[in-house]
Motif scaffolding. Structure first.
Motif, PDB file in Angstrom:
ATOM      1  N   ALA A  73      10.553  14.329  18.067  1.00 28.06           N
ATOM      2  CA  ALA A  73      10.269  13.779  16.736  1.00 28.06           C
ATOM      3  C   ALA A  73       9.535  14.811  15.889  1.00 28.06           C
ATOM      4  CB  ALA A  73       9.420  12.519  16.874  1.00 28.06           C
ATOM      5  N   ALA A  74       9.672  14.701  14.582  1.00 30.60           N
ATOM      6  CA  ALA A  74       8.984  15.620  13.671  1.00 30.60           C
ATOM      7  C   ALA A  74       7.484  15.534  13.916  1.00 30.60           C
ATOM      8  CB  ALA A  74       9.315  15.264  12.233  1.00 30.60           C
ATOM      9  N   GLY A  75       6.834  16.709  13.991  1.00 27.71           N
ATOM     10  CA  GLY A  75       5.384  16.751  14.177  1.00 27.71           C
ATOM     11  C   GLY A  75       4.930  16.755  15.624  1.00 27.71           C
ATOM     12  N   GLU A  76       5.871  16.624  16.558  1.00 27.62           N
ATOM     13  CA  GLU A  76       5.463  16.657  17.977  1.00 27.62           C
ATOM     14  C   GLU A  76       5.154  18.075  18.415  1.00 27.62           C
ATOM     15  OE1 GLU A  76       6.919  13.884  21.377  1.00 27.62           O
ATOM     16  OE2 GLU A  76       8.654  14.281  20.103  1.00 27.62           O
ATOM     17  N   ARG A  77       4.269  18.184  19.421  1.00 27.11           N
ATOM     18  CA  ARG A  77       3.991  19.466  20.066  1.00 27.11           C
ATOM     19  C   ARG A  77       4.502  19.370  21.496  1.00 27.11           C
ATOM     20  NH1 ARG A  77      -2.287  20.221  19.334  1.00 27.11           N
ATOM     21  NH2 ARG A  77      -2.158  18.028  18.837  1.00 27.11           N
ATOM     22  N   VAL A  78       5.559  20.103  21.787  1.00 20.97           N
ATOM     23  CA  VAL A  78       6.230  19.969  23.078  1.00 20.97           C
ATOM     24  C   VAL A  78       6.175  21.298  23.826  1.00 20.97           C
ATOM     25  CG1 VAL A  78       8.405  19.408  24.206  1.00 20.97           C
ATOM     26  CG2 VAL A  78       7.811  18.290  22.056  1.00 20.97           C
ATOM     27  N   ALA A  79       5.704  21.263  25.058  1.00 15.11           N
ATOM     28  CA  ALA A  79       5.746  22.461  25.899  1.00 15.11           C
ATOM     29  C   ALA A  79       6.806  22.271  26.968  1.00 15.11           C
ATOM     30  CB  ALA A  79       4.385  22.717  26.548  1.00 15.11           C
ATOM     31  N   ILE A  80       7.642  23.282  27.139  1.00 15.51           N
ATOM     32  CA  ILE A  80       8.673  23.239  28.183  1.00 15.51           C
ATOM     33  C   ILE A  80       8.220  24.156  29.309  1.00 15.51           C
ATOM     34  CG2 ILE A  80      11.109  23.581  28.720  1.00 15.51           C
ATOM     35  CD1 ILE A  80      11.730  23.345  25.744  1.00 15.51           C
ATOM     36  N   ILE A  81       8.114  23.605  30.510  1.00 16.17           N
ATOM     37  CA  ILE A  81       7.653  24.397  31.651  1.00 16.17           C
ATOM     38  C   ILE A  81       8.694  24.356  32.760  1.00 16.17           C
ATOM     39  CG2 ILE A  81       5.215  23.999  31.080  1.00 16.17           C
ATOM     40  CD1 ILE A  81       5.063  21.962  33.340  1.00 16.17           C
ATOM     41  N   GLY A  82       8.575  25.261  33.701  1.00  9.96           N
ATOM     42  CA  GLY A  82       9.520  25.310  34.820  1.00  9.96           C
ATOM     43  C   GLY A  82       9.732  26.741  35.261  1.00  9.96           C
ATOM     44  N   GLN A  83      10.417  26.850  36.385  1.00 10.72           N
ATOM     45  CA  GLN A  83      10.629  28.131  37.035  1.00 10.72           C
ATOM     46  C   GLN A  83      11.420  29.116  36.164  1.00 10.72           C
ATOM     47  OE1 GLN A  83      12.445  27.223  40.733  1.00 10.72           O
ATOM     48  NE2 GLN A  83      11.707  29.074  41.723  1.00 10.72           N
ATOM     49  N   THR A  92       9.047  27.275   8.483  1.00 14.11           N
ATOM     50  CA  THR A  92      10.109  26.349   8.873  1.00 14.11           C
ATOM     51  C   THR A  92       9.518  25.029   9.369  1.00 14.11           C
ATOM     52  OG1 THR A  92      10.067  27.409  11.029  1.00 14.11           O
ATOM     53  CG2 THR A  92      11.754  28.153   9.497  1.00 14.11           C
ATOM     54  N   ALA A  93      10.322  23.987   9.309  1.00 16.15           N
ATOM     55  CA  ALA A  93       9.857  22.672   9.777  1.00 16.15           C
ATOM     56  C   ALA A  93       9.684  22.666  11.297  1.00 16.15           C
ATOM     57  CB  ALA A  93      10.856  21.594   9.359  1.00 16.15           C
ATOM     58  N   VAL A  94      10.535  23.441  11.986  1.00 10.72           N
ATOM     59  CA  VAL A  94      10.471  23.515  13.446  1.00 10.72           C
ATOM     60  C   VAL A  94      10.130  24.952  13.847  1.00 10.72           C
ATOM     61  CG1 VAL A  94      11.761  23.226  15.602  1.00 10.72           C
ATOM     62  CG2 VAL A  94      12.220  21.700  13.658  1.00 10.72           C
ATOM     63  N   VAL A  95       9.174  25.098  14.768  1.00 12.06           N
ATOM     64  CA  VAL A  95       8.807  26.425  15.242  1.00 12.06           C
ATOM     65  C   VAL A  95       8.995  26.460  16.757  1.00 12.06           C
ATOM     66  CG1 VAL A  95       6.919  28.090  15.462  1.00 12.06           C
ATOM     67  CG2 VAL A  95       7.149  26.748  13.372  1.00 12.06           C
ATOM     68  N   VAL A  96       9.815  27.397  17.212  1.00  9.81           N
ATOM     69  CA  VAL A  96      10.084  27.540  18.639  1.00  9.81           C
ATOM     70  C   VAL A  96       9.418  28.816  19.128  1.00  9.81           C
ATOM     71  CG1 VAL A  96      11.880  27.834  20.390  1.00  9.81           C
ATOM     72  CG2 VAL A  96      12.292  26.340  18.427  1.00  9.81           C
ATOM     73  N   VAL A 125      -0.963  27.165  16.983  1.00 10.41           N
ATOM     74  CA  VAL A 125      -0.299  25.913  17.384  1.00 10.41           C
ATOM     75  C   VAL A 125      -1.015  24.714  16.761  1.00 10.41           C
ATOM     76  CG1 VAL A 125       0.252  24.394  19.338  1.00 10.41           C
ATOM     77  CG2 VAL A 125       0.632  26.867  19.529  1.00 10.41           C
ATOM     78  N   GLU A 126      -2.330  24.736  16.792  1.00 13.75           N
ATOM     79  CA  GLU A 126      -3.106  23.626  16.229  1.00 13.75           C
ATOM     80  C   GLU A 126      -2.899  23.518  14.715  1.00 13.75           C
ATOM     81  OE1 GLU A 126      -4.759  21.414  17.954  1.00 13.75           O
ATOM     82  OE2 GLU A 126      -4.588  22.384  19.909  1.00 13.75           O
ATOM     83  N   THR A 127      -2.887  24.676  14.044  1.00 18.27           N
ATOM     84  CA  THR A 127      -2.704  24.677  12.586  1.00 18.27           C
ATOM     85  C   THR A 127      -1.319  24.159  12.208  1.00 18.27           C
ATOM     86  OG1 THR A 127      -4.144  26.600  12.473  1.00 18.27           O
ATOM     87  CG2 THR A 127      -2.854  26.133  10.508  1.00 18.27           C
ATOM     88  N   LEU A 128      -0.295  24.621  12.951  1.00 20.39           N
ATOM     89  CA  LEU A 128       1.066  24.158  12.682  1.00 20.39           C
ATOM     90  C   LEU A 128       1.140  22.646  12.841  1.00 20.39           C
ATOM     91  CD1 LEU A 128       3.147  26.891  14.559  1.00 20.39           C
ATOM     92  CD2 LEU A 128       3.135  26.475  12.092  1.00 20.39           C
ATOM     93  N   ALA A 129       0.533  22.158  13.931  1.00 15.89           N
ATOM     94  CA  ALA A 129       0.585  20.724  14.199  1.00 15.89           C
ATOM     95  C   ALA A 129      -0.138  19.949  13.101  1.00 15.89           C
ATOM     96  CB  ALA A 129      -0.030  20.431  15.567  1.00 15.89           C
ATOM     97  N   ALA A 130      -1.274  20.493  12.664  1.00 12.19           N
ATOM     98  CA  ALA A 130      -2.063  19.808  11.640  1.00 12.19           C
ATOM     99  C   ALA A 130      -1.291  19.714  10.323  1.00 12.19           C
ATOM    100  CB  ALA A 130      -3.387  20.528  11.427  1.00 12.19           C
ATOM    101  N   SER A 131      -0.372  20.669  10.086  1.00 17.54           N
ATOM    102  CA  SER A 131       0.393  20.618   8.841  1.00 17.54           C
ATOM    103  C   SER A 131       1.719  19.871   9.041  1.00 17.54           C
ATOM    104  CB  SER A 131       0.625  22.029   8.297  1.00 17.54           C
ATOM    105  OG  SER A 131       1.378  22.787   9.214  1.00 17.54           O
ATOM    106  N   GLY A 132       1.825  19.167  10.171  1.00 15.26           N
ATOM    107  CA  GLY A 132       2.976  18.285  10.373  1.00 15.26           C
ATOM    108  C   GLY A 132       4.237  18.962  10.865  1.00 15.26           C
ATOM    109  N   ARG A 133       4.135  20.225  11.273  1.00 16.44           N
ATOM    110  CA  ARG A 133       5.329  20.928  11.741  1.00 16.44           C
ATOM    111  C   ARG A 133       5.574  20.596  13.206  1.00 16.44           C
ATOM    112  NH1 ARG A 133       3.848  25.362   8.698  1.00 16.44           N
ATOM    113  NH2 ARG A 133       5.650  26.596   9.281  1.00 16.44           N
ATOM    114  N   THR A 134       6.796  20.789  13.623  1.00 19.74           N
ATOM    115  CA  THR A 134       7.172  20.537  15.012  1.00 19.74           C
ATOM    116  C   THR A 134       7.063  21.846  15.778  1.00 19.74           C
ATOM    117  OG1 THR A 134       8.749  18.925  14.192  1.00 19.74           O
ATOM    118  CG2 THR A 134       9.009  19.630  16.493  1.00 19.74           C
ATOM    119  N   VAL A 135       6.361  21.831  16.916  1.00 20.33           N
ATOM    120  CA  VAL A 135       6.215  23.049  17.708  1.00 20.33           C
ATOM    121  C   VAL A 135       6.818  22.821  19.091  1.00 20.33           C
ATOM    122  CG1 VAL A 135       4.613  24.790  18.598  1.00 20.33           C
ATOM    123  CG2 VAL A 135       4.028  23.514  16.527  1.00 20.33           C
ATOM    124  N   ILE A 136       7.729  23.696  19.467  1.00 20.77           N
ATOM    125  CA  ILE A 136       8.325  23.632  20.796  1.00 20.77           C
ATOM    126  C   ILE A 136       8.052  24.980  21.457  1.00 20.77           C
ATOM    127  CG2 ILE A 136      10.467  23.383  22.124  1.00 20.77           C
ATOM    128  CD1 ILE A 136      11.601  21.803  19.719  1.00 20.77           C
TER     129      ILE A 136
END
Lengths: 280, 270
Positions: free
Chosen positions: B28-38, B156-160, B180-191
């Motif tokens: 969803a817009a504004g989520e902060r998602v971390a992808i982890i794994g091998q 951009t609205a989404v930052v990867v 990451v915190e600043t991006l999230a605070a401005s409503g951007r999506t961070v992956i």
């Protein structure tokens, strides 16, 4: 095994030295960790110990660097490479670009050192098994993920079986499993008598595996001791090397009056378990 | 609002292994998602679908509720900023400033606007003083932050972010976390893709675990890090203080320094 005396190094066309006043004596069969903020001189020191500076990039080195009792400056490039292996910081740049398979890539250095063919094949197989990359041997070096490429870069140095191994942030691209694997391999190498120097930001891992920890700040060595001593040093904030999560938690707990304010802060898992498990 | 969506995405490298084996997820817009794994789990392959570098072998990828199929890389670049794992794949200009201004200029910004954006982005990554430097004269960790500034300047609205903390020293890691915190605070999506579990736990509200081309867990960090078998299969382990709390037998699942000390305070007799 490695002795640096009054070493200073200045890059070509630079006004100020990137390293100065470096005194260092590393025992065979030891793991030495080196930490320091970006720009403190870590990569420069790695390249000086490996004989890449000034040999490859030019610049001016004063003082002496001796490996196994011989002045590095007086060795030929092949002799120097046979003494000290260097795993460089960006694995994407360590790949030779000359080879079609990971198997050939790992053997590239041995080829240049004139290792017999049968021996080369056996060593590649052994080192690939050690780093769990046997299934990558027939792949192209360019079809690898960042972490896989880093393991290949490490393998291509381990395979040379140099008495000294210098590693500049060798786990930066690795997953936690790969990182633990590399440190386990370093422990084995140390037991077999290899001298390891590892430049790394991960303080918790250095605390657990290194015999000795050096801190670089302002282009020189400002602290030298056991990891536990160095990380608990009261000057640690001025070095900008960060602190372990254990130390940070204990600091915050002290600040909130939850822990007594005297005594050393915990720097390791075990110390933190004692601090937070026993105190109240 | 949906920022990005993967619908049963499969991807096979030409003549090679199937790197993604049916991934479905919605961010969803504004989520902060971390992808982890091998290493080799398919994390980078997955996010490369978001800027059109890769197209799925089957299934669909949506950015801003529209499929990426048929959209050009430059069109997607206006929606999705992408920090490469290796900054040397990203940087090309003869000065840091030119590099960071390139993105906004390409989006049609005026030179003055591009300069203003570059100034703000370089300040955010702690490299204002290096604006005139040649990227190749900077350290690898600084080059990574220059590349990050280039992504930020695109707004951009989404930052990867692929491994944003790699090679960063203590200050650099703090700067990246603040970004990451600043991006999230401005409503951007961070992956972000990361191997740094402490970073993932402290700055993201959702963790996605990948193993062998599939999503094997998806949830809040405190919950995901409790799933021992999933983590083992993905070759990751919980953050240090989470493990310490486990070892001490605490019922809480602290994922960061603050929560750990809160948990300790809750236990301490008054």
């Amino acid at each position: 095994m490695i002795v640096l005396r009054e070493v200073s190094y200045t890059y070509p066309e630079a006004a100020d030295p990137a390293l100065h006043g470096i005194e260092l004596n590393l025992q065979p069969g030891s793991i030495t960790g080196v930490v320091g903020a970006s720009g403190a001189g870590k990569t420069t020191l790695a390249k000086v110990i490996a004989g890449f500076l000034p040999r490859v990039d030019g610049g001016e080195l004063t003082g002496t660097v001796c490996v196994a009792g011989r002045n590095l400056a007086e060795l030929s490039l092949v002799e120097a490479v046979g003494q000290v292996g260097l795993v460089i910081q960006n694995p994407f740049n360590q790949i030779s670009g000359a080879k079609y398979t990971v198997r050939e890539e790992i053997a590239f250095g041995m080829e240049n050192l004139g290792t017999p063919r049968a021996e080369m094949a056996a060593r590649v197989k052994q080192v690939a098994a050690l780093l769990r990359i046997s299934d990558l041997l027939d792949r192209s070096p360019y079809a690898l993920s960042g972490g896989q490429m880093q393991l290949v870069a490490i393998a291509s140095m381990l395979v040379l079986r140099t008495p000294v191994l210098v590693m500049d942030e060798p786990t930066s691209q690795l997953d936690p499993f790969g990182t633990r694997l590399v440190f386990a391999v370093l422990d084995q190498l140390q037991q077999a008598g290899t001298t390891v120097v590892i430049f790394e930001h991960k303080l918790e891992l250095l605390q657990a595996h290194a015999d000795r920890l050096l801190v670089l700040a302002g282009h020189t060595i400002v602290a030298d001791g056991s990891p536990t001593e160095v990380l608990a040093d009261e000057r640690v904030d001025g070095w900008a090397i960060g602190s372990t999560r254990y130390t940070r938690a204990a600091r915050l707990a002290r600040g909130r009056g939850l822990l007594p304010v005297h005594g050393a802060l915990p720097v390791s898992f075990e110390q933190a378990a004692a601090t937070f498990g026993g105190a109240r | 609002m949906t920022a990005v969506r993967f619908e049963n995405v499969r991807f096979r490298h030409p003549g090679g292994v199937e790197a993604l084996r049916g991934v479905s997820l919605t961010v969803a817009a504004g989520e902060r998602v971390a992808i982890i794994g091998q290493n080799g789990a398919g994390k980078t392959t997955l996010v490369r679908h978001l800027n059109g570098i890769l197209q799925p072998s089957s299934g669909r990828v949506l950015v801003g509720e529209r499929p990426t199929a048929g959209r050009s890389i430059s069109e997607l670049a206006a929606s999705v900023g992408y920090l490469f794992q290796n900054p040397d794949e990203q940087l090309f200009a003869s000065s840091v400033r030119i590099d960071v201004e390139f993105g906004p200029r390409n989006l049609g910004c005026t030179p003055a606007e591009a300069t203003a954006r570059a100034d703000e982005a370089l300040a955010a990554v702690g490299l204002s003083a290096q604006a005139q430097s040649h990227p190749l004269h900077l350290s690898l960790s600084e080059r990574k932050r220059v590349a990050l500034a280039g992504v930020l300047a695109m707004r951009t609205a989404v930052v990867v972010l692929d491994e944003p903390t790699t090679g960063q020293d203590a200050r650099g890691a703090d700067l990246v976390a603040a970004v990451v915190e600043t991006l999230a605070a401005s409503g951007r999506t961070v992956i972000a893709i990361t191997h740094d579990m402490d970073f993932a736990a402290e700055h993201f509200d959702r963790l996605i675990v990948m193993a062998a081309g599939e999503v094997t867990a998806d949830g809040r960090p405190a919950d995901v890090f409790g799933e021992a078998q999933v983590l083992e299969r993905a070759a990751v382990e919980p953050p240090q203080l989470f493990r310490l709390a486990q070892r001490l037998g605490w019922p809480q699942r602290p994922t960061g320094v603050q929560q750990f000390v809160d948990a300790f305070a809750a236990r301490a007799p008054r």
